[in-house]
Scaffold this motif. Structure first.
Motif, mmCIF file in Angstrom:
data_model
loop_
_atom_site.group_PDB
_atom_site.id
_atom_site.type_symbol
_atom_site.label_atom_id
_atom_site.label_comp_id
_atom_site.label_asym_id
_atom_site.label_seq_id
_atom_site.Cartn_x
_atom_site.Cartn_y
_atom_site.Cartn_z
ATOM 1 N N GLU A 24 7.181 -26.438 33.246
ATOM 2 C CA GLU A 24 7.197 -24.981 33.105
ATOM 3 C C GLU A 24 6.742 -24.544 31.718
ATOM 4 N N ARG A 25 7.151 -25.275 30.696
ATOM 5 C CA ARG A 25 6.759 -24.889 29.335
ATOM 6 C C ARG A 25 5.265 -25.113 29.109
ATOM 7 N N LEU A 26 4.731 -26.262 29.559
ATOM 8 C CA LEU A 26 3.301 -26.509 29.372
ATOM 9 C C LEU A 26 2.465 -25.485 30.128
ATOM 10 N N ALA A 27 2.921 -25.106 31.322
ATOM 11 C CA ALA A 27 2.209 -24.086 32.087
ATOM 12 C C ALA A 27 2.293 -22.730 31.398
ATOM 13 N N ALA A 28 3.460 -22.411 30.835
ATOM 14 C CA ALA A 28 3.609 -21.142 30.118
ATOM 15 C C ALA A 28 2.677 -21.076 28.919
ATOM 16 N N ASP A 29 2.375 -22.237 28.343
ATOM 17 C CA ASP A 29 1.458 -22.295 27.197
ATOM 18 C C ASP A 29 -0.008 -22.290 27.627
ATOM 19 N N GLY A 30 -0.261 -22.296 28.935
ATOM 20 C CA GLY A 30 -1.629 -22.140 29.419
ATOM 21 C C GLY A 30 -2.235 -23.324 30.130
ATOM 22 N N ALA A 31 -1.517 -24.452 30.203
ATOM 23 C CA ALA A 31 -2.087 -25.640 30.838
ATOM 24 C C ALA A 31 -1.989 -25.555 32.364
ATOM 25 N N THR A 39 10.224 -37.909 45.946
ATOM 26 C CA THR A 39 10.715 -37.680 47.302
ATOM 27 C C THR A 39 11.096 -36.227 47.583
ATOM 28 N N ASN A 40 11.469 -35.468 46.568
ATOM 29 C CA ASN A 40 12.005 -34.122 46.788
ATOM 30 C C ASN A 40 10.875 -33.087 46.793
ATOM 31 N N GLU A 41 10.233 -32.965 47.944
ATOM 32 C CA GLU A 41 9.093 -32.050 48.063
ATOM 33 C C GLU A 41 9.513 -30.602 47.846
ATOM 34 N N ALA A 42 10.685 -30.232 48.366
ATOM 35 C CA ALA A 42 11.146 -28.848 48.231
ATOM 36 C C ALA A 42 11.322 -28.471 46.762
ATOM 37 N N ALA A 43 11.904 -29.378 45.975
ATOM 38 C CA ALA A 43 12.107 -29.099 44.549
ATOM 39 C C ALA A 43 10.776 -28.993 43.816
ATOM 40 N N ALA A 44 9.832 -29.867 44.166
ATOM 41 C CA ALA A 44 8.509 -29.807 43.524
ATOM 42 C C ALA A 44 7.802 -28.506 43.864
ATOM 43 N N ASN A 45 7.855 -28.102 45.129
ATOM 44 C CA ASN A 45 7.212 -26.851 45.527
ATOM 45 C C ASN A 45 7.868 -25.651 44.848
ATOM 46 N N ASP A 46 9.173 -25.734 44.655
ATOM 47 C CA ASP A 46 9.877 -24.656 43.967
ATOM 48 C C ASP A 46 9.440 -24.579 42.508
ATOM 49 N N THR A 47 9.245 -25.738 41.878
ATOM 50 C CA THR A 47 8.761 -25.762 40.497
ATOM 51 C C THR A 47 7.384 -25.119 40.408
ATOM 52 N N VAL A 48 6.497 -25.495 41.317
ATOM 53 C CA VAL A 48 5.145 -24.923 41.334
ATOM 54 C C VAL A 48 5.206 -23.419 41.562
ATOM 55 N N ALA A 49 6.037 -22.990 42.515
ATOM 56 C CA ALA A 49 6.142 -21.562 42.813
ATOM 57 C C ALA A 49 6.671 -20.783 41.615
ATOM 58 N N THR A 50 7.644 -21.347 40.920
ATOM 59 C CA THR A 50 8.192 -20.682 39.738
ATOM 60 C C THR A 50 7.129 -20.529 38.652
ATOM 61 N N ILE A 51 6.338 -21.577 38.462
ATOM 62 C CA ILE A 51 5.259 -21.517 37.476
ATOM 63 C C ILE A 51 4.245 -20.444 37.859
ATOM 64 N N GLN A 52 3.874 -20.414 39.112
ATOM 65 C CA GLN A 52 2.867 -19.451 39.562
ATOM 66 C C GLN A 52 3.381 -18.012 39.481
ATOM 67 N N LYS A 53 4.654 -17.805 39.806
ATOM 68 C CA LYS A 53 5.226 -16.461 39.702
ATOM 69 C C LYS A 53 5.222 -15.957 38.266
ATOM 70 N N SER A 54 5.256 -16.894 37.313
ATOM 71 C CA SER A 54 5.249 -16.523 35.895
ATOM 72 C C SER A 54 3.835 -16.400 35.347
ATOM 73 N N ASN A 57 -0.389 -21.962 36.197
ATOM 74 C CA ASN A 57 -1.125 -22.695 37.223
ATOM 75 C C ASN A 57 -0.555 -24.107 37.350
ATOM 76 N N ALA A 58 -0.290 -24.520 38.585
ATOM 77 C CA ALA A 58 0.280 -25.840 38.825
ATOM 78 C C ALA A 58 0.015 -26.254 40.260
ATOM 79 N N PHE A 59 0.100 -27.546 40.501
ATOM 80 C CA PHE A 59 0.032 -28.081 41.860
ATOM 81 C C PHE A 59 0.924 -29.316 41.921
#
Length: 257
Positions: A24-31, A39-54, A57-59
């Motif tokens: 989240e911090r690296l994405a907030a800085d522009g990366a 294994t935890n796909e839901a948690a990873a997708n939530d991380t990506v969604a949180t980054i994108q809402k802010s 960019n992430a995948f």
């Protein structure tokens, strides 16, 4: 905030805890951040969604580490997400701890699994990443304070000690390319791995061992990693930064200034 606009990053173990905070911090800085998970796909997708809402960019990239073809699986997804772009920042964060990994309980299978994930994976992920990485890139390895204070979980401590040596040797090897390699060593931090901190008495006990009077939060570590990833850290390599609030500096004095 530092400026990582136009940069790309891979953070292993980024779906939860410290790894999520780093992503989240690296994405907030522009990366553009590749959020690796096992294994935890839901948690990873939530991380990506949180980054994108802010506005970042992430995948997500799935690869179970410590198994056959783990690096091939990881980089197939990474290269697809990068879509021809080079890699600028690699954060080797993924790790496991076995609380039965003590000298009297550790088994060969548990030992092998911890070393496969905590040591072997960072080595071969880095090896595979280097042809994709531009000169002047950044590699940050997430270690632990157990490399300098004693812990019953001896096998885990051994894996993190190996990671520290890896960082120093790699820094020397990659200096000619201008790629810096540094280690961030968190102290006692509130993550799933340290769920015992949910006990108020345990948290109070830990606070009494720390100069700043509290255990760590994932963002405390994420911010330190962001510094090493930035241009501000361009002349720092082969170093270990203890991010621990002053853990075990000595007995508390009560001095308030």
């Amino acid at each position: 905030m530092t400026d990582l606009t136009g940069k790309t990053a891979l953070v292993t173990g980024a779906s939860r805890g410290i790894g999520r905070s780093i992503a989240e911090r690296l994405a907030a800085d522009g990366a553009l951040v590749a959020v690796h998970y096992g294994t935890n796909e839901a948690a990873a997708n939530d991380t990506v969604a949180t980054i994108q809402k802010s506005g970042g960019n992430a995948f997500a990239v799935r690869a179970e580490l410590g198994v056959d073809d783990d690096v091939d699986t990881l980089f197939a997804g990474l290269e697809e997400g990068l879509d021809g772009r080079p890699l600028d920042i690699l954060v080797n964060n993924a790790a496991i701890i076995d609380y039965d990994g003590t000298i009297d309980k550790i088994t060969r299978a548990a030992y092998d699994r911890q070393f496969a994930i905590n040591v072997r994976a960072p080595l071969f992920i880095t090896q595979r990443a280097l042809p994709l990485m531009r000169d002047g890139g950044r590699i940050i390895n997430v270690s632990s304070g157990v490399t300098w204070f004693a812990t019953p979980e001896i096998a885990y401590g051994m894996t993190k000690g190996a990671l520290n040596v890896f960082s120093r040797s790699l820094a020397q090897s990659l200096g000619a390319r201008g790629i810096t390699v540094n280690t961030v060593s968190p102290g006692i931090t509130e993550t799933d791995m340290n769920g015992w901190l949910n006990d108020p008495q345990a948290a109070q006990h830990v606070a009494g061992m720390i100069a700043l009077g509290r255990h760590g939060q994932p963002a405390d570590v994420g911010d330190a990693v962001a510094f090493f990833a930035s241009e501000d850290a361009r002349w720092i390599t082969g170093q270990t930064l203890e991010v621990n609030g002053g853990l075990l500096l000595g007995p508390p004095t009560g001095y308030a200034g």
